[in-house]
Design a protein around this motif. Structure first.
Motif, PDB file in Angstrom:
ATOM      1  N   THR A  27       0.831  -1.204   0.000  1.00 39.33           N
ATOM      2  CA  THR A  27       0.000   0.000   0.000  1.00 39.33           C
ATOM      3  C   THR A  27       0.866   1.256   0.000  1.00 39.33           C
ATOM      4  O   THR A  27       0.524   2.238  -0.650  1.00 39.33           O
ATOM      5  CB  THR A  27      -0.937   0.027   1.214  1.00 39.33           C
ATOM      6  N   TRP A  30       2.134   1.791  -3.618  1.00 41.37           N
ATOM      7  CA  TRP A  30       1.195   2.416  -4.542  1.00 41.37           C
ATOM      8  C   TRP A  30       1.054   3.910  -4.261  1.00 41.37           C
ATOM      9  O   TRP A  30       0.955   4.722  -5.178  1.00 41.37           O
ATOM     10  CB  TRP A  30      -0.166   1.726  -4.494  1.00 41.37           C
ATOM     11  N   GLY A  31       1.034   4.290  -2.994  1.00 39.50           N
ATOM     12  CA  GLY A  31       0.982   5.716  -2.666  1.00 39.50           C
ATOM     13  C   GLY A  31       2.249   6.424  -3.087  1.00 39.50           C
ATOM     14  O   GLY A  31       2.219   7.561  -3.565  1.00 39.50           O
ATOM     15  N   MET A  33       4.235   5.518  -5.547  1.00 41.43           N
ATOM     16  CA  MET A  33       4.274   5.613  -7.004  1.00 41.43           C
ATOM     17  C   MET A  33       3.373   6.733  -7.513  1.00 41.43           C
ATOM     18  O   MET A  33       3.750   7.486  -8.397  1.00 41.43           O
ATOM     19  CB  MET A  33       3.886   4.276  -7.631  1.00 41.43           C
ATOM     20  N   SER A  34       2.176   6.849  -6.942  1.00 42.05           N
ATOM     21  CA  SER A  34       1.283   7.906  -7.404  1.00 42.05           C
ATOM     22  C   SER A  34       1.810   9.281  -7.010  1.00 42.05           C
ATOM     23  O   SER A  34       1.667  10.240  -7.759  1.00 42.05           O
ATOM     24  CB  SER A  34      -0.128   7.696  -6.863  1.00 42.05           C
ATOM     25  N   GLN A  35       2.446   9.360  -5.855  1.00 37.56           N
ATOM     26  CA  GLN A  35       3.039  10.628  -5.446  1.00 37.56           C
ATOM     27  C   GLN A  35       4.223  10.977  -6.342  1.00 37.56           C
ATOM     28  O   GLN A  35       4.400  12.125  -6.731  1.00 37.56           O
ATOM     29  CB  GLN A  35       3.470  10.565  -3.975  1.00 37.56           C
ATOM     30  N   PHE A  37       4.506  10.108  -9.418  1.00 40.18           N
ATOM     31  CA  PHE A  37       3.925  10.507 -10.689  1.00 40.18           C
ATOM     32  C   PHE A  37       3.348  11.923 -10.603  1.00 40.18           C
ATOM     33  O   PHE A  37       3.393  12.680 -11.566  1.00 40.18           O
ATOM     34  CB  PHE A  37       2.817   9.515 -11.083  1.00 40.18           C
ATOM     35  N   ALA A  38       2.817  12.283  -9.437  1.00 38.47           N
ATOM     36  CA  ALA A  38       2.153  13.576  -9.287  1.00 38.47           C
ATOM     37  C   ALA A  38       3.128  14.744  -9.153  1.00 38.47           C
ATOM     38  O   ALA A  38       2.763  15.870  -9.485  1.00 38.47           O
ATOM     39  CB  ALA A  38       1.223  13.544  -8.075  1.00 38.47           C
ATOM     40  N   ALA A  70      -5.569  16.267 -13.480  1.00 41.16           N
ATOM     41  CA  ALA A  70      -4.610  15.163 -13.428  1.00 41.16           C
ATOM     42  C   ALA A  70      -4.023  15.017 -12.020  1.00 41.16           C
ATOM     43  O   ALA A  70      -3.824  13.896 -11.537  1.00 41.16           O
ATOM     44  CB  ALA A  70      -3.496  15.381 -14.449  1.00 41.16           C
ATOM     45  N   LEU A  73      -6.646  13.350  -9.791  1.00 44.49           N
ATOM     46  CA  LEU A  73      -6.785  11.919 -10.047  1.00 44.49           C
ATOM     47  C   LEU A  73      -5.539  11.125  -9.681  1.00 44.49           C
ATOM     48  O   LEU A  73      -5.617   9.915  -9.520  1.00 44.49           O
ATOM     49  CB  LEU A  73      -7.140  11.695 -11.519  1.00 44.49           C
ATOM     50  N   SER A  74      -4.391  11.771  -9.554  1.00 50.30           N
ATOM     51  CA  SER A  74      -3.171  11.023  -9.270  1.00 50.30           C
ATOM     52  C   SER A  74      -2.853  10.942  -7.779  1.00 50.30           C
ATOM     53  O   SER A  74      -2.503   9.872  -7.295  1.00 50.30           O
ATOM     54  CB  SER A  74      -1.987  11.609 -10.033  1.00 50.30           C
ATOM     55  N   HIS A  75      -2.947  12.045  -7.045  1.00 48.99           N
ATOM     56  CA  HIS A  75      -2.600  12.012  -5.617  1.00 48.99           C
ATOM     57  C   HIS A  75      -3.294  13.177  -4.912  1.00 48.99           C
ATOM     58  O   HIS A  75      -3.034  14.333  -5.219  1.00 48.99           O
ATOM     59  CB  HIS A  75      -1.084  12.109  -5.443  1.00 48.99           C
TER      60      HIS A  75
END
Length: 128
Positions: A27, A30-31, A33-35, A37-38, A70, A73-75
Motif C-alpha cells: 500500500t 502504490w501511494g 508511485m502515485s506521489q 507521478f504527481a 490530473a 486523479l493522481s494524488h
C-alpha cells in the motif's frame, strides 16, 4: 542497513534502495508511485499557473484545469498542496478583481473537490 545486510548474504546491495518501500508494504508502494507521478505534474501545474497569471488566455486556463484534474486523479495530498499554493499565491497578489481570469480555473476544480467530498461523506449503503 539493508544494503549492508544484502552485501553480507551475497546479494546485490542496490536492492537496499527498495528497503523502505518493502518495509512499509504494497500500500505504501502504490501511494509512493502515485506521489512520484504527481510531483512532475505539480511543477508543471505551478509553472503553467504562473505563466497564465501574467497573461491569462483560454489555452492557459484550459491547461491549468487539465493539470489540476490530473493532480486530483493522481494524488490527493499533492493536489491539495497545489491548490493551496496557487490559491494563496493568487489571493496574496491582491489583484483578484483585475486578474479574475487567472483564477477561474480554480472554480471547476473546487466544485469537483466539493462533489467528491459530498459523495464520500455519505455512509455506505449495504443491501440487507
Amino acid at each position: 542497513m539493508m544494503a549492508r545486510w544484502l552485501k553480507t548474504i551475497g546479494a546485490n546491495p542496490l536492492f537496499g534502495l527498495f528497503g523502505f518501500v518493502l518495509a512499509f508494504d504494497l500500500t505504501y508502494l502504490w501511494g509512493f508511485m502515485s506521489q512520484g507521478f504527481a510531483m512532475p505534474l505539480l511543477f508543471g501545474y505551478l509553472a503553467v499557473f504562473e505563466r497564465q497569471y501574467e497573461r491569462p488566455t483560454n489555452r492557459g486556463i484550459l491547461w491549468t484545469t487539465v493539470l489540476g484534474l490530473a493532480l486530483f486523479l493522481s494524488h490527493g495530498i499533492v493536489f491539495g498542496m497545489a491548490m493551496l499554493a496557487s490559491g494563496v499565491s493568487y489571493l496574496w497578489r491582491c489583484e483578484v478583481f483585475k486578474k479574475w481570469r487567472a483564477g477561474i480555473h480554480l472554480v471547476p476544480l473546487a466544485l469537483m473537490t466539493v462533489a467528491w467530498g459530498a459523495h464520500s461523506a455519505k455512509p455506505e449503503q449495504f443491501p440487507t
